[in-house]
Design an enzyme around this catalytic site. Structure first.
Site, PDB file in Angstrom:
ATOM      1  N   LYS A 123     -30.034  27.187  13.457  1.00  0.00           N
ATOM      2  CA  LYS A 123     -29.459  28.474  13.059  1.00  0.00           C
ATOM      3  C   LYS A 123     -28.274  28.243  12.122  1.00  0.00           C
ATOM      4  O   LYS A 123     -28.049  29.017  11.202  1.00  0.00           O
ATOM      5  CB  LYS A 123     -28.997  29.245  14.298  1.00  0.00           C
ATOM      6  CG  LYS A 123     -30.141  29.794  15.133  1.00  0.00           C
ATOM      7  CD  LYS A 123     -29.668  30.999  15.939  1.00  0.00           C
ATOM      8  CE  LYS A 123     -30.809  31.686  16.645  1.00  0.00           C
ATOM      9  NZ  LYS A 123     -31.390  30.879  17.733  1.00  0.00           N
TER      10      LYS A 123
ATOM     11  N   GLU B 219     -20.893  33.273  17.086  1.00  0.00           N
ATOM     12  CA  GLU B 219     -20.677  34.172  15.954  1.00  0.00           C
ATOM     13  C   GLU B 219     -20.121  35.503  16.440  1.00  0.00           C
ATOM     14  O   GLU B 219     -20.090  35.790  17.638  1.00  0.00           O
ATOM     15  CB  GLU B 219     -21.968  34.352  15.128  1.00  0.00           C
ATOM     16  CG  GLU B 219     -23.121  34.951  15.877  1.00  0.00           C
ATOM     17  CD  GLU B 219     -24.403  35.053  15.044  1.00  0.00           C
ATOM     18  OE1 GLU B 219     -24.617  34.243  14.123  1.00  0.00           O
ATOM     19  OE2 GLU B 219     -25.189  35.963  15.325  1.00  0.00           O
TER      20      GLU B 219
ATOM     21  N   HIS C 169     -31.113  39.926  26.485  1.00  0.00           N
ATOM     22  CA  HIS C 169     -31.278  39.516  25.088  1.00  0.00           C
ATOM     23  C   HIS C 169     -32.700  39.133  24.741  1.00  0.00           C
ATOM     24  O   HIS C 169     -32.939  38.433  23.769  1.00  0.00           O
ATOM     25  CB  HIS C 169     -30.331  38.369  24.730  1.00  0.00           C
ATOM     26  CG  HIS C 169     -28.920  38.778  24.876  1.00  0.00           C
ATOM     27  ND1 HIS C 169     -28.302  39.614  23.997  1.00  0.00           N
ATOM     28  CD2 HIS C 169     -28.013  38.526  25.845  1.00  0.00           C
ATOM     29  CE1 HIS C 169     -27.083  39.844  24.398  1.00  0.00           C
ATOM     30  NE2 HIS C 169     -26.881  39.212  25.516  1.00  0.00           N
TER      31      HIS C 169
ATOM     32  N   ARG D 118     -42.961  30.815  13.323  1.00  0.00           N
ATOM     33  CA  ARG D 118     -44.145  30.785  14.200  1.00  0.00           C
ATOM     34  C   ARG D 118     -44.705  32.192  14.281  1.00  0.00           C
ATOM     35  O   ARG D 118     -44.117  33.131  13.745  1.00  0.00           O
ATOM     36  CB  ARG D 118     -43.721  30.349  15.592  1.00  0.00           C
ATOM     37  CG  ARG D 118     -42.533  31.196  16.054  1.00  0.00           C
ATOM     38  CD  ARG D 118     -42.259  31.132  17.510  1.00  0.00           C
ATOM     39  NE  ARG D 118     -40.922  31.551  17.854  1.00  0.00           N
ATOM     40  CZ  ARG D 118     -40.552  32.798  18.150  1.00  0.00           C
ATOM     41  NH1 ARG D 118     -41.436  33.759  18.129  1.00  0.00           N
ATOM     42  NH2 ARG D 118     -39.299  33.081  18.447  1.00  0.00           N
TER      43      ARG D 118
END
Lengths: 165, 506, 506, 165
Positions: free
Chosen positions: B116, B200, B235, B292
């Site tokens: 990421k 973040e 999440h 994917r």
């Protein structure tokens, strides 16, 4: 029969009454029109409106689905009818078992430690998710039967918390 | 075209891929762990190879066992599905080195996008909008603390290799940061084999909107429009739809073209998903690329008519994209619900057990991508997905109505499921209005069971009648149910308090 | 919109309509005969009313009982489905007279179109092309003989009220004419309550191509393209598809507009189907109008996105058509297979019994409109349809491949089914080439079981292993299976010779 | 066990042999790799290619499905192992029973009437379709137990045709 649902015990009996059925829950009677409508389906009619109740059972539980709403009833032992006794027991003692087989990530308390109600006791990983098990009572940790990394089955007693007498 | 493909996955996505292969006259090889010897994907495939004990690390994450199975069965290609090794660039490379085709992107773009952090850096450079945060993962807690203090709370800890909410934690207070970073590292290690996490800025009440893209090996790239996946618990997406209620033709074009820029920047090939957060002012931020096939790919298939699983295989076999951007159209509205074995009323605790009864939802516009059958065991070792229910309607409201009906018709007895909970979500006025933000559940859905006097009596009556009939019909019943329960089955109970965990029960 | 609708039908079509109503928030009332008290449509509806003993004449054809049930339950409208009373104009009128809405056309056009003879006359007058034949039905055998002699054999006997091949006979020789007329009259009387039959020229190897139409109560009429239904056995469609392999844009426009002319000529409202024969030179002849929803309506739904069952209800409630001709589009290719309980290897003899095991076919683009469930009884009193399997693919070959897979995945144990037979049809090179004529089965499919040494051994092995496991697992098994069979179960057997019957086994 | 398939009798036995199974059909042995793979599913492997055999049974039959191909096996009475006897019986005598419950449309022959092999005997309607039942042997009609309009069950003997001795 004795069923347990969300920590409450129910004494449930049903007997046919002509084409109808009398349901007795904890002594209270109600009459329903119902019929078996397939292997796992009981249809109950009320004011001509039909409700489909899907049921399956295994040795320890009933599984019920009504229009997407699920109910799971634990089967209680038939002999064990003295509610008061058990209720007392369960509020004096918290026996911690895993919700399902899994592996112990971390034990947060030690034997002899004092814990608050709602205090985290143990972290378990099952199906790739970590979950913390908490004490439902304030008391003393009287047993710790596992350590981190251990694989455990769902009937394994991980920990016991007992109220101070 | 390939003659034989090994599918390195399990449950519904393995079945999905095997069916695609069968329609293409490609032979299929399933792999299975000890816990899955009678699983649906094993039933469905032409061949099945045992690859190890139940824990994923020893079976579905066991690269050598899987590559060996492919060689032994003379498979030409490996389809990784999603999860497990799907986005593992080492595995991707190993497959290539073994002389096999990996059905997915090349290892280099996969490695870039799999981090990421590295992909953030690359995208910032290319002018793609991203969320502020740490430039790289770290094992130095001080760095987390410093960045969090600079940006202000709340912040989000994310696994660099992550996906599906695993290894992700929202942190609202400084005091919670350390344990959250640790837990995220542990989860990430266990789920992805890497403990790299970073931090973040946490954007409050955004929408999660992602774009499906397809790129062949000749530089042709298209987007197949968006999916909105804002309804999440822990999440993890549980309800997805397309089109997004927030979408406009202008925004769609802008985001679609940004998605193509991301793909071209990464030199990405095969199908993939570019994830964005969209804030209340319709600003969008690049999140990551899922390199994917996605769990939620069927809603795109239902609205575009493109079979994404087959497209993956066509691209991997060296074919060009069969369409250009202007050939693609969105048609109607599709919604997907992920049917998990879990207890929505106990913090979405996974549930395992035996499927004692299964009623598959039927009807026009209903698709059921299932990994279970009546009599199947749901093992405790893997993600608790049972099936995906997808519906198509001419418009959003028709699709929503169809989903309500199909969810009610999807009876699964023997494990707890999220069906009742998802009905609540879909019936909520804010869902009907299209006000779907990532905090939808937290904000709108009471995680408590309603008082249900009438239904409870119905459930008791049904149980008692069923039990009496069973007794009558089976002489063996009494013996079976008369087993002495262990004391622990009847004495006491365990409790899981919700609302105090870092995940906050959403 | 209606608040409550009574569905005057059973099996898959009743379930189809009930689901459409549920999606529209309309309450549903099922009706059922004694044989259907646990049928799927009864399970699915909000209410269910018993209307009589098993024979259809006393239940599903019992107009008064059905209208009474509608009044008692305060239903506002009756949906007749297909078959039974669906095209009975008397019932239609009775429903109106009872102050209820009949979901279908008005009685006057239904009466006109219900008589194949009267509608022929009207269409000839309007300039619609028809097949030469008798102008009206007759009970005078001489008239049949005279017309047949004039036109030359082969000729076709048809029930004026007919449909689904009931009361239909092809006659190749003069000597067979009398018994064929008699048999057709008997069958028609039993199936439709009318013994009116007539005769027309038999067109050899035509295609059966029909156009779906929709007309609101305000004179707006559209066509929703064609369905090719040439694959028939016993003159009953078993495999349908759209688009037709023979179709060209020009022919489609011409036939579609002719269909609209037919509908306007009859002053028809609500949805309906205009049937044509298409000969080898692409000449087409009007056959009849089916004034109801068709068994094969799903292939149109899958390719146009229009929900025909809902559209019927919208039109009946007085709404205008929600689209114009230019809004409608065909998208991809759809195929339907009718899964009947029948023995293809014994002249398609219906099979009845209990569904001991049911595996519903799943996957992308697969739709299963079912009237059964595991544990259901298939009664002997009605049409032996179990379910309809419909698939969608981007093109015909993709749809065909999908259907092959889905048919193989649709396991039904306990009754014989047509699944294996339909696989043979779909795998035949002539089907693949699109050479689908109404004599397709007669010409191409050997109605004999292949020699199947290996499979037979597999079947034996499976049976023996299953039996042994059953014995082990159930103490009651031995008792149950040890019942003394009647002598008739073990001594002798009955035989049905095929190929000598008038239907000729096609 | 004794199974009947398309008028042929098979003596079928199966026994485990390590992880494999030995199937014996009418005395001939073959070895297969097979395993139960679900309630009604047996998977048989041959050269690593798996074939799924779905099986269900009731009191009188086995129902089998292999990739869409259906097989129905009649269970023979265990005691009745003397094939020769039965074969003789069935070729000397044709006992006509309906394929399923239905109603008699027309009886085409009379008691005492001589019939050819393949001659139509009776027309029955079931599930709204007419079907003619034919004689499988040449002979004499020795019994007629029904008349037109009658509702009959599937175990009702409608007619018997016997060979002239």
């Amino acid at each position: 029969m004795q069923l347990k649902y969300r920590n409450t015990h129910y004494d449930v009996r049903v007997e046919p009454d002509g084409e109808d059925y009398i349901l007795t829950v904890n002594g209270e009677k109600q009459k329903f029109t119902a019929k078996r409508n397939g292997t796992n389906l009981i249809s109950i009619s009320n004011d001509n409106v039909k409700t489909n109740v899907y049921v399956a059972e295994d040795d320890s539980r009933f599984y019920v689905n009504i229009d997407g709403d699920g109910f799971t009833f634990e089967k209680s032992r038939e002999e064990e009818t003295s509610y008061g006794e058990e209720a007392k027991m369960s509020s004096d003692k918290d026996i911690i078992k895993p919700p399902m087989p899994g592996s112990i990530v971390k034990v947060l308390v030690k034997k002899g430690q004092k814990v608050e109600e709602g205090e985290g006791l143990i972290i378990i990983e099952a199906m790739k998710m970590e979950t913390t098990l908490y004490s439902s009572i304030p008391g003393i940790v009287t047993e710790v039967n596992v350590s981190a990394g251990e694989q455990v089955d769902s009937d394994k007693v991980l920990l016991i918390v007992e109220k101070e007498k | 075209m390939f003659k034989k493909i090994l599918v390195a996955n399990r449950s519904e996505i393995a079945c999905r891929i095997i069916r695609a292969c069968k329609e293409m006259d490609i032979k299929t090889v399933a792999v299975y762990s000890e816990a899955d010897s009678s699983a649906l994907h094993v039933q469905l495939a032409d061949e099945a190879v045992y690859i190890g004990p139940p824990p994923a690390l020893q079976s579905y994450l066991n690269m050598d066992a899987i590559i060996k199975a492919a060689k032994t069965t003379k498979s030409e290609a490996i389809h990784p599905g999603y999860g497990f090794l799907a986005e593992n660039h080492e595995f991707n490379q190993k497959v290539k080195d073994a002389g096999l085709i990996f059905i997915g992107p090349n290892p280099v773009p996969m490695k870039l996008l799999g981090s990421k952090v590295a992909s953030r850096v690359a995208m910032i450079k290319a002018g793609v909008p991203v969320i502020p945060g740490m430039k790289s993962s770290s094992k130095d807690f001080a760095e987390f603390e410093k960045t969090a203090n600079e940006m202000g709370y709340p912040v989000l800890i994310k696994a660099s290799a992550g996906g599906g909410g695993k290894g992700m934690r929202v942190v609202h207070k400084k005091e919670e940061l350390k344990s959250a970073v640790e837990a995220a590292m542990r989860e990430s290690l266990s789920a992805f084999g890497s403990d790299e996490v970073y931090l973040e800025k946490y954007i409050e009440s955004p929408r999660h909107v992602e774009f499906q893209v397809a790129a062949d090996n000749f530089g042709n790239v298209v987007y197949l429009f968006e999916r909105e996946c804002s309804i999440q618990r822990r999440h993890q997406k549980i309800i997805e739809e397309t089109p997004s209620p927030v979408m406009t033709p202008e925004l769609q074009k802008k985001m679609g073209e940004t998605a193509i820029k991301v793909i071209k920047t990464a030199n990405y090939n095969n199908i993939g998903t570019v994830e964005f957060l969209v804030d209340k002012n319709r600003n969008f931020y690049f999140l990551e690329v899922n390199a994917r096939i996605q769990v939620e790919h069927p809603v795109t298939e239902m609205t575009t008519g493109v079979d994404l699983a087959k497209l993956q295989i066509h691209i991997a076999s060296g074919e060009k994209l069969p369409f250009r951007q202007e050939d693609l159209r969105q048609n109607g509205h599709a919604i997907e619900c992920r049917i998990y074995a879990e207890d929505a009323y106990s913090n979405f605790m996974p549930s395992s057990g035996k499927i004692l009864y299964l009623k598959v939802p039927l009807g026009s516009g209903v698709r059921y991508d299932s990994g279970i059958y009546q009599g199947a065991e749901v093992p405790v070792f893997y993600d608790p997905v049972l099936a995906k229910l997808i519906v198509w309607g001419a418009d959003r409201e028709e699709a929503r109505k169809k989903m309500l009906l199909a969810l009610k018709e999807n009876v699964i007895l023997g494990v707890k499921t999220s069906i009742g909970f998802m009905l609540k979500c879909l019936e909520h006025p804010e869902f009907i209005r299209g006000n779907t933000f990532t905090n939808f559940i937290e904000k709108n859905i009471k995680i408590e069971k309603d008082a249900e006097g009438k239904l409870l009596n119905y459930a008791f009556l049904g149980s008692a009648m069923h039990h009496n009939d069973n007794k009558k019909n089976s002489k063996t019943f009494t013996a079976a149910s008369g087993e002495m329960p262990t004391p622990w089955q009847t004495i006491g109970s365990w409790e899981i308090c919700t609302g105090r965990q870092i995940g906050k029960g959403n």
